[in-house]
Design an enzyme around this catalytic site. Structure first.
Site, PDB file in Angstrom:
ATOM      1  N   GLU A  42      95.184  58.454 179.905  1.00  0.00           N
ATOM      2  CA  GLU A  42      96.043  58.147 178.751  1.00  0.00           C
ATOM      3  C   GLU A  42      97.170  57.242 179.237  1.00  0.00           C
ATOM      4  O   GLU A  42      97.810  57.550 180.228  1.00  0.00           O
ATOM      5  CB  GLU A  42      96.585  59.460 178.169  1.00  0.00           C
ATOM      6  N   THR A  51      98.419  57.097 167.496  1.00  0.00           N
ATOM      7  CA  THR A  51      98.133  57.332 166.081  1.00  0.00           C
ATOM      8  C   THR A  51      98.147  58.824 165.743  1.00  0.00           C
ATOM      9  O   THR A  51      98.544  59.220 164.652  1.00  0.00           O
ATOM     10  CB  THR A  51      96.762  56.722 165.739  1.00  0.00           C
ATOM     11  N   HIS A  60      90.762  66.635 155.104  1.00  0.00           N
ATOM     12  CA  HIS A  60      90.440  66.097 153.781  1.00  0.00           C
ATOM     13  C   HIS A  60      89.429  66.948 153.026  1.00  0.00           C
ATOM     14  O   HIS A  60      88.749  67.798 153.593  1.00  0.00           O
ATOM     15  CB  HIS A  60      89.942  64.656 153.917  1.00  0.00           C
ATOM     16  N   LYS A 263      94.075  55.454 150.016  1.00  0.00           N
ATOM     17  CA  LYS A 263      94.099  56.748 149.333  1.00  0.00           C
ATOM     18  C   LYS A 263      95.437  56.951 148.633  1.00  0.00           C
ATOM     19  O   LYS A 263      95.619  57.912 147.911  1.00  0.00           O
ATOM     20  CB  LYS A 263      93.865  57.875 150.339  1.00  0.00           C
ATOM     21  N   ILE A 348      88.837  54.410 164.316  1.00  0.00           N
ATOM     22  CA  ILE A 348      88.933  55.776 163.782  1.00  0.00           C
ATOM     23  C   ILE A 348      90.214  55.893 162.970  1.00  0.00           C
ATOM     24  O   ILE A 348      91.234  56.417 163.430  1.00  0.00           O
ATOM     25  CB  ILE A 348      88.892  56.828 164.916  1.00  0.00           C
ATOM     26  N   CYS A 413     117.011  75.763 168.980  1.00  0.00           N
ATOM     27  CA  CYS A 413     116.969  74.881 167.813  1.00  0.00           C
ATOM     28  C   CYS A 413     117.204  75.722 166.574  1.00  0.00           C
ATOM     29  O   CYS A 413     116.346  76.509 166.182  1.00  0.00           O
ATOM     30  CB  CYS A 413     115.618  74.174 167.733  1.00  0.00           C
ATOM     31  N   CYS A 453     120.785  70.430 169.409  1.00  0.00           N
ATOM     32  CA  CYS A 453     120.008  71.051 170.492  1.00  0.00           C
ATOM     33  C   CYS A 453     119.532  70.080 171.560  1.00  0.00           C
ATOM     34  O   CYS A 453     119.055  70.511 172.601  1.00  0.00           O
ATOM     35  CB  CYS A 453     118.814  71.817 169.921  1.00  0.00           C
TER      36      CYS A 453
END
Lengths: 486, 417
Positions: A42, A51, A60, A263, A348, A413, A453
């Site tokens: 990566e 993404t 969906h 969409k 994708i 937090c 925080c």
């Protein structure tokens, strides 16, 4: 993620996956069930930083696309895999259902088309709704709603938590992960039938098979492999995030009636209690440009309010943008016809998150057809330990947690109710940037956006990792937080 | 699980919380003071500049010094102090009164049963999302208060070349602080035609350091990939942005000082009704919220200019809590209405038969203004003010003589003309 331990190391693998977004992570986790040596590389400092970190987080409903597309078939299959995955991996996911709200009578024609498509796709429980029915399902909808569609199987998921869980599970089953590993060159040795993958910083690793799951950069990676030439077009989606105390939170995901290209902008009750409104859909030239613009953000609130009028600008806690990797209308998942022992997983875009578990399986099968031998591991462990969250614990459960580890009692937090113990856990799992901790724990994701925080989290990261103040970053690279010491 | 009983608990141990707790304890009622941080004094501890205490102590103190004066008295008193303790929920219950759950690393979860609760949680800074500044999302964007914490307590410098968005007091104080630690403060950008901080801070923190203040200017974008590279500023003319006059200011750090919001998430979940103008609870003449036995004071009620006033308000609130615990209830209460040019007036009711102190904020900048007080439409007082502006809070005392003939349906309207 920590990289120091891996620097300079060279490994020999059966499969190397390029890119650790939701596709790469699912492929890795699926392959971890077999007797294989698998590596994931990566380019970012942490996984899910592309993404997969900035999208709608939706599983969906299976009615938006025709089955003739691979993406629709994978969406339908993937959507059904989430329940079992959640049981195994304990990430935030809920089938809250999806509504499509029509605001004009003409839109009902398109709704009918979606309904028939859904029925044809075998979607369970899909329903055409009258005005009364849809307003009963979601009373916060505009009174202008004329009817719509209801898909009870649709759901919401925290996409980064999903990726983190897949990665942790894959690691537990022996997959090696290399972050900050920016692929700069590859070589194919025809004699040993092995790829060499070189990183910009000099690291190399070898693999018999490679998978290109590089998202926005799948085109560049394909070139590096000498494989098919194509161009990934980034399409930007901007979002607003609303506070969990907003009155505008719907019970289900609310879609407008889609257009030919998109969409549309949705109102999403996130699994964790906040509300997302968006995304826009505009072409972006620069694949690293995540900036937002005023006009587009205004458009988001306007279109959100058309469906749910109580959406208020006062509830906005932040805005952000994500980039979808667009290629053609369909996903491009194939064994490369040009480069040896390479599987392309490109383009994708939506419904990529929904489809991703099925993509993992599909790529596993493609690798098999390409000659990879798959032998199941008898000791494959698909389960991750449950992760207690103070936010979800009753006072009595909290008391028990604190008795085991007092750090559960220290709330770091305040907005999202995250304890020190959860932050320490994130850091120990390798999320050592402020954004990594944020995506893992939700600390800094609430209404104060880290105002209270952030300094506490910086100190915990320094304490747990031994990093100096000048090594603390927002998301790796040059995104340094502190510039000096007094 | 630990279970403890008190007559009253105070949530938040800043100036307001400490002042309220001391007042309650001095009347012999049992009182707990709870704070999520591990020190008393709240945000005062990072306000190392001076200017505090001129009204309260007739002396100019730093924030920590101001806090210490109260903290010493708290620690000498019988107030039970719970630090590092976060209140998780407040529920009302007919049998036991209030049931409050707190989380603490030291004590685990504590269940407190009490008759009354004082909300004194203070406020938080508005952030980039709240004011919707577009652009990219690089490292180097901080609220002024976070930067203040980093510099004054943690000992780190968040960045070298700084642009401050918004001219709130914390931003102004930080302009001076960042200059002192060797940073270059390029500008302060304020969207309004007038500064939102105190005049004394404009003089001492900007003018004395030659830091430009761009009034009527909007920050139209933050740019930069990994770390901030600059901001784009667009001047406003008659309220409308003039894009062609936009300019960029290169910087590596953006500090936001764009207002404070009372922090009322806990209050909301406890069923307390809020005032849309202040973002704080609606209160009656005794500082009691819409939930019986729950009171509010300090910055959680409305954002004050001076800590001295927050402390003073809290002391009065403590006295009202004592009266409530003794079973006293206000006789006749008259509704207070913010009239023309007044943003809000607190409390929202005044009681006949005694002096009532009111805090108000102007909606306008105006010289030679007159504060007009009307009861049921009849002018009863008018007070001359040399200068009013939104950033400077006004006070007003309303006594029994003003409320003669008032009934429970009466309205006291306060306006600025």
């Amino acid at each position: 993620m920590k990289t120091a331990a891996h620097l300079g190391s060279e490994g020999d693998f059966d499969v190397a996956i390029v890119g650790c977004g939701v596709s790469g992570a699912n492929i890795a986790r699926r392959l971890s069930a077999y007797r294989l040596r698998v590596a994931v590389i990566e380019k970012e400092t942490d996984v899910s930083f592309g993404t997969s970190k900035a999208n709608s987080g939706i599983v969906h409903g299976g009615f938006h696309h025709n089955r003739k597309y691979l993406k629709a078939r994978l969406e339908l299959r993937g959507a059904l895999m989430f329940d079992e995955l959640r049981r195994q991996l304990d990430f935030p996911f809920r089938r809250c259902g999806i509504l499509v709200a029509a605001l004009h009578d003409e839109e009902m024609k398109a709704v009918e088309h979606l309904y028939l498509q859904g029925v044809e796709n075998g979607v369970i429980g899909i329903e055409m709704c009258s005005r009364e029915r849809i307003l009963e399902l979601e009373p916060k909808l505009s009174q202008d709603t004329v009817g719509g569609l209801y898909a009870p199987g649709g759901g919401i998921v925290e996409p980064y938590r999903f990726v983190f869980a897949l990665v942790e599970s894959a690691k537990k089953n022996g997959v090696a992960f290399y972050t900050d590993y920016k692929l700069s060159a590859t070589e194919w040795d025809a004699k040993t039938r092995r790829w060499t993958l070189r990183a910009a910083d000099g690291r190399t690793l070898h693999a018999r098979y490679a998978v290109n799951a590089a998202g926005l950069f799948a085109d560049e990676v394909s070139s590096l492999f000498g494989a098919e030439e194509f161009k990934i077009q980034a399409r930007k989606g901007e979002y607003y995030l609303l506070d969990r105390l907003t009155k505008a939170r719907p019970g289900r995901v609310v879609f407008p009636v889609p257009t030919a290209v998109s969409k549309g902008m949705l109102v999403i009750p996130t699994v964790e209690g906040t509300v997302l409104v968006g995304p826009t859909a505009d072409s972006a030239e620069d694949k690293t440009d995540l900036s937002t613009t005023e006009e587009r953000l205004e458009r988001i609130l306007d279109s959100g309010r058309k469906m749910i009028p109580s959406i208020s600008a006062n509830d906005v806690i932040t805005s952000f943008a994500g980039l979808r990797p667009c290629l053609e209308e369909d996903f491009y998942i194939e064994v490369s016809k040009k480069a040896p022992a390479l599987v392309q997983v490109a383009g994708i875009q939506s419904p990529g998150l929904t489809a991703s578990p099925a993509v993992g399986e599909y790529v596993k099968d493609l690798l098999k057809t390409a000659g990879l031998e798959l032998t199941e591991k008898p000791d494959w462990d698909p389960y991750l330990p449950p992760r207690p969250k103070t936010r979800e614990a009753s006072p009595y459960e909290r008391d028990e947690l604190i008795a085991k580890d007092p750090a559960y009692g220290n709330i770091v937090c305040r907005c999202e109710n995250v304890s020190e113990a959860e932050i320490v856990e994130a850091v120990r799992l390798g999320h050592t940037t402020l954004d990594g901790v944020k995506y893992f724990t939700r600390a800094q994701m609430g209404r104060c956006q880290g105002g209270f925080c952030a300094y506490k989290i910086i100190k915990i990261i320094m304490r747990e990792t031994g990093l100096g103040y000048d090594q603390i970053t927002k998301r790796g690279g040059a995104s340094r937080i502190l510039e000096g010491e007094l | 699980m630990k279970e403890i009983h008190f007559d009253a608990i105070v949530i938040g141990a800043g100036a307001a919380g400490m002042a309220a707790a001391l007042e309650i304890e001095s009347s012999g009622f049992t009182c707990a003071l709870i704070d999520r941080e591990d020190h008393l004094g709240g945000i005062l501890m990072q306000c190392v500049h001076n200017g505090f205490g001129l009204h309260e102590f007739n002396e100019e103190l730093t924030g920590p010094e101001f806090a210490e004066r109260f903290a010493e008295r708290v620690l000498e008193s019988r107030v039970a102090v719970y630090l590092g303790t976060t209140v998780v929920s407040i529920r009302s219950n007919d049998v036991e009164g209030k049931e409050v759950f707190c989380s603490s690393a030291e004590h685990g979860v504590i269940r407190i049963l009490c008759r009354s609760v004082v909300l004194a949680m203070g406020c938080r800074e508005r952030n980039r999302g709240n004011v919707r500044i577009p652009g990219s999302r690089p490292a180097g964007v901080y609220t002024a208060g976070l930067a203040q914490r980093l510099v004054n307590i943690e000992g780190y410098i968040p960045g070298k070349n700084v642009v401050i968005i918004g001219s709130g007091d914390i931003g102004l104080i930080m302009a001076r602080r960042m200059s002192w630690v060797g940073c270059s403060v390029k500008a302060v950008v304020e969207i309004m035609p007038y500064p939102s901080g105190l005049t004394r801070n404009i003089v001492q923190c900007l003018n004395d350091f030659n830091i430009p203040l761009h009034l009527s200017c909007r920050t139209s974008a933050i740019y930069g990939k990994d770390r901030v590279e600059g901001v784009e500023v667009t001047p406003l003319e008659n309220g409308a942005p003039v894009m062609e006059k936009s300019f960029r200011i290169p910087c590596d750090t953006v500090l936001l000082s764009v207002g404070l919001v009372p922090e009322n998430e806990l209050s909301k979940e406890a069923g307390v009704e809020l005032n849309a103008m202040t973002n704080g609870p609606q209160i009656d003449s005794t500082m009691m919220t819409s939930v019986d036995g729950v009171f509010a004071c300090g910055n959680v009620l409305h954002v004050h200019d001076l800590v001295d006033w927050a402390a003073e308000e809290a002391r009065r609130t403590g006295a009202f809590v004592v009266a409530w615990l003794k079973g006293e209830r206000p006789a006749l209460q008259v509704r207070v209405k913010a009239g023309p040019n007044v943003r809000y007036a607190n409390p929202g009711r005044v009681e006949s038969g005694r002096e009532n102190k009111l805090y108000l904020r102007s909606l306008v900048v105006k010289n030679d203004a007159v504060l007009e007080v009307k009861l049921d439409g009849k002018p009863i007082r008018s007070i001359k003010k040399n200068h009013v502006q939104p950033s400077e809070m006004l006070t007003l005392s309303v006594g029994d003589k003003d409320l003669g003939g008032a009934t429970s349906d009466s309205v006291l309207e306060i306006s600025l003309v």
